[in-house]
Design an enzyme around this catalytic site. Structure first.
Site, PDB file in Angstrom:
ATOM      1  N   HIS A   1       0.745  -1.352   0.176  1.00  0.00           N
ATOM      2  CA  HIS A   1       0.452   0.021  -0.025  1.00  0.00           C
ATOM      3  C   HIS A   1       0.889   1.271  -0.019  1.00  0.00           C
ATOM      4  CE1 HIS A   1      -3.518  -2.677   1.682  1.00  0.00           C
ATOM      5  NE2 HIS A   1      -2.344  -3.274   2.801  1.00  0.00           N
TER       6      HIS A   1
ATOM      7  N   SER B   1      14.670  21.888 -15.168  1.00  0.00           N
ATOM      8  CA  SER B   1      12.822  23.316 -15.683  1.00  0.00           C
ATOM      9  C   SER B   1      13.779  24.258 -15.958  1.00  0.00           C
ATOM     10  CB  SER B   1      12.678  23.374 -14.093  1.00  0.00           C
ATOM     11  OG  SER B   1      11.270  24.270 -14.293  1.00  0.00           O
TER      12      SER B   1
ATOM     13  N   LYS C   1      15.413  21.719 -10.384  1.00  0.00           N
ATOM     14  CA  LYS C   1      14.847  20.777 -10.615  1.00  0.00           C
ATOM     15  C   LYS C   1      15.822  20.167 -11.317  1.00  0.00           C
ATOM     16  CE  LYS C   1      10.506  20.020  -9.975  1.00  0.00           C
ATOM     17  NZ  LYS C   1       9.760  20.575 -10.671  1.00  0.00           N
TER      18      LYS C   1
ATOM     19  N   GLU D   1       9.225   9.462 -16.213  1.00  0.00           N
ATOM     20  CA  GLU D   1       7.127   9.568 -16.750  1.00  0.00           C
ATOM     21  C   GLU D   1       7.361   9.471 -18.135  1.00  0.00           C
ATOM     22  OE1 GLU D   1       6.552  13.725 -15.150  1.00  0.00           O
ATOM     23  OE2 GLU D   1       8.657  13.885 -15.029  1.00  0.00           O
TER      24      GLU D   1
END
Ligand code: ARG
Length: 471
Positions: free
Chosen positions: A166, A287, A293, A300
């Site tokens: 979980h 970024s 970043k 992704e």
């Protein structure tokens, strides 16, 4: 919209015998597949060469015609390879483009190539050859990825990290064990492509349009020339099923799902909150506005690619369902889906392999996370069963009380004093602290397939043996 202008075309030179006029421009646009099936050029020419050689061997065409055809096809192939070939939409597809050019090159013998053959068995053959190559490519890509994961597991087999259920801290596991979990998944993916390849490796060539042919062809010869195990046994089936492509897509979808899960873990693990891993510069992006970043874009994108691959799978299932035997033009819609899915899968496999190979793993962060969240509560309960003779349910209850006590004080289980422990169960002794450490916890999980470093090493050795056989 005004009426489309009539295209002053003449009838198709390949099948235009009964046609007075050419197709409407829009008809040509919807009908043509040359925009994508040119990717099967090599397969098409290979199939034609095998067919022509067989026709000559069977005395159906002369040796000199077969020689002219073979030479011409070699020229066509080199024109395609060098980018000189002029593909024509009016000629619909790769099959007619190649044949038309062959005619220009060698004249009359080109017209004999299509004896005892149809585009229906031709496309089924070409596509099987193409998908078969993609199975091999996927197997190669998976072997490389498995190699990268095994190397991770071997280098950091006993590093301790939290195991989750979980996405909540559950029990400590080893980094090697976690890596090897994906090795098992990708190993099954590999066998799915292998199994599919075995099943699809039958030659449709010679099934002709749908019913076979009256010419004395030798289907075993062409099957063998094309590396197929045998000819297909039913001509209707051979020209009209695409289950081999569906199997490829199904295997690709499952593999993409596995890639997506691993990608998701990399995204989570590389976040500032986890910092379990750091992606190398080669596999991250910055970024344009936030200088701090470091984004896991490749992970992704791999996470997302399943959408395209599964989409292709659903699309082809939808095309095929409800099609009466034998060939229908619907089936021309098979290729773009498979091409895109194959390209997507290979790219995702390569990117994942690169990322895994380059991954920096933060041992301290892994171990700190493994040691928090009461991850050894199960070890404590097991100790009570083993050493104090409690039934597991009672041990579970007592441990729960100790977790609540520790949580109330904002400490972890090993921080509780022996007196605290004994206030919950007087049978607890000092020995209990041994099992509360994460290293002892993982080392104790020696059951076959468990997380103990010894078990992981054994699995690494098993896979390295298989990898040796692949090389
Ligand atoms: N371009 C066609 C396809 O991809 C080739 C087969 C055409 N056969 C036919 N009967 N029109 O399916």
């Amino acid at each position: 919209m005004t009426d489309a202008p009539q295209t002053p075309k003449t009838a198709n030179s390949m099948w235009g015998g009964r046609f007075a006029a050419g197709p409407d421009a829009i008809m040509e646009a919807i009908n043509a597949s040359i925009g994508f099936d040119r990717r099967m050029s090599a397969q098409d020419i290979r199939g034609s060469r095998a067919h022509a050689a067989m026709l000559a061997a069977q005395g159906i065409i002369t040796d000199s015609d077969a020689d002219a055809i073979r030479e011409g096809l070699l020229t066509v192939m080199s024109e395609i390879d060098s980018g000189q070939f002029r593909f024509s939409t009016a000629l619909e597809d790769i099959h007619m483009n190649v044949e038309a050019r062959l005619k220009e090159l060698v004249g009359e013998p080109a017209g004999r190539l299509h004896t005892a053959r149809s585009r229906n068995d031709q496309v089924a053959t070409d596509f099987r050859l193409w998908v078969r190559d993609q199975c091999d490519a996927a197997i190669g890509g998976l072997q490389a990825l498995i190699g990268a994961l095994v190397a991770q597991a071997e280098a950091r087999g006993d590093w301790v990290m939290p195991g989750f259920t979980h996405l909540q801290t559950a029990q400590p596991v080893t980094w090697g064990h976690h890596m090897m979990a994906y090795v098992e998944m990708f190993g099954r993916d590999l066998t799915r492509f292998r199994d599919a390849r075995v099943r699809m490796n039958e030659s449709p060539l010679g099934s002709a349009a749908l019913a076979g042919t009256g010419f004395p062809i030798d289907r075993r010869a062409t099957a063998q020339a094309l590396g197929f195990d045998r000819p297909t046994a039913n001509s209707l089936d051979a020209v009209s099923d695409r289950d081999f492509a569906l199997e490829f897509l199904a295997a690709a979808s499952i593999c993409a799902m596995h890639l997506s899960r691993l990608a998701e873990e990399l995204v989570i693990w590389s976040s500032a909150q986890f910092r379990f891993v750091a992606m190398s510069d080669r596999w991250s992006t910055g970024s344009s506005i936030m200088p701090q970043k470091r984004n896991p874009d490749a992970a992704e994108l791999i996470r997302a690619k399943i959408g395209r691959i599964l989409g292709a799978t659903v699309a082809l299932f939808t095309v095929m369902k409800g099609l009466p035997l034998a060939y229908s033009k619907d089936m021309q819609e098979d290729k773009e889906q498979v091409f895109d899915a194959a390209d997507t899968l290979m790219l995702a496999l390569a990117a994942m392999t690169g990322m895994i190979g380059d991954l920096t793993v933060n041992r301290d962060r892994l171990e700190a996370a493994a040691s928090s969240g009461f991850s050894t509560a199960t070890d404590l309960a097991d100790w009570l069963v083993r050493e104090a003779g409690l039934p597991f349910r009672d041990a579970h209850h007592a441990t729960g009380a100790l977790v609540a006590m520790a949580e109330g004080r904002g400490v972890d289980l090993p921080d509780l004093s022996l007196a605290d422990m004994q206030s919950v169960n007087p049978a607890i002794t000092d020995d209990v602290y041994d099992v509360l450490g994460v290293h002892n916890s993982v080392a104790s999980r020696q059951s076959y397939g468990g997380t103990a470093p010894d078990q992981v090493r054994a699995q690494v050795a098993r896979w390295k043996g298989m990898m040796k056989a692949w090389a």
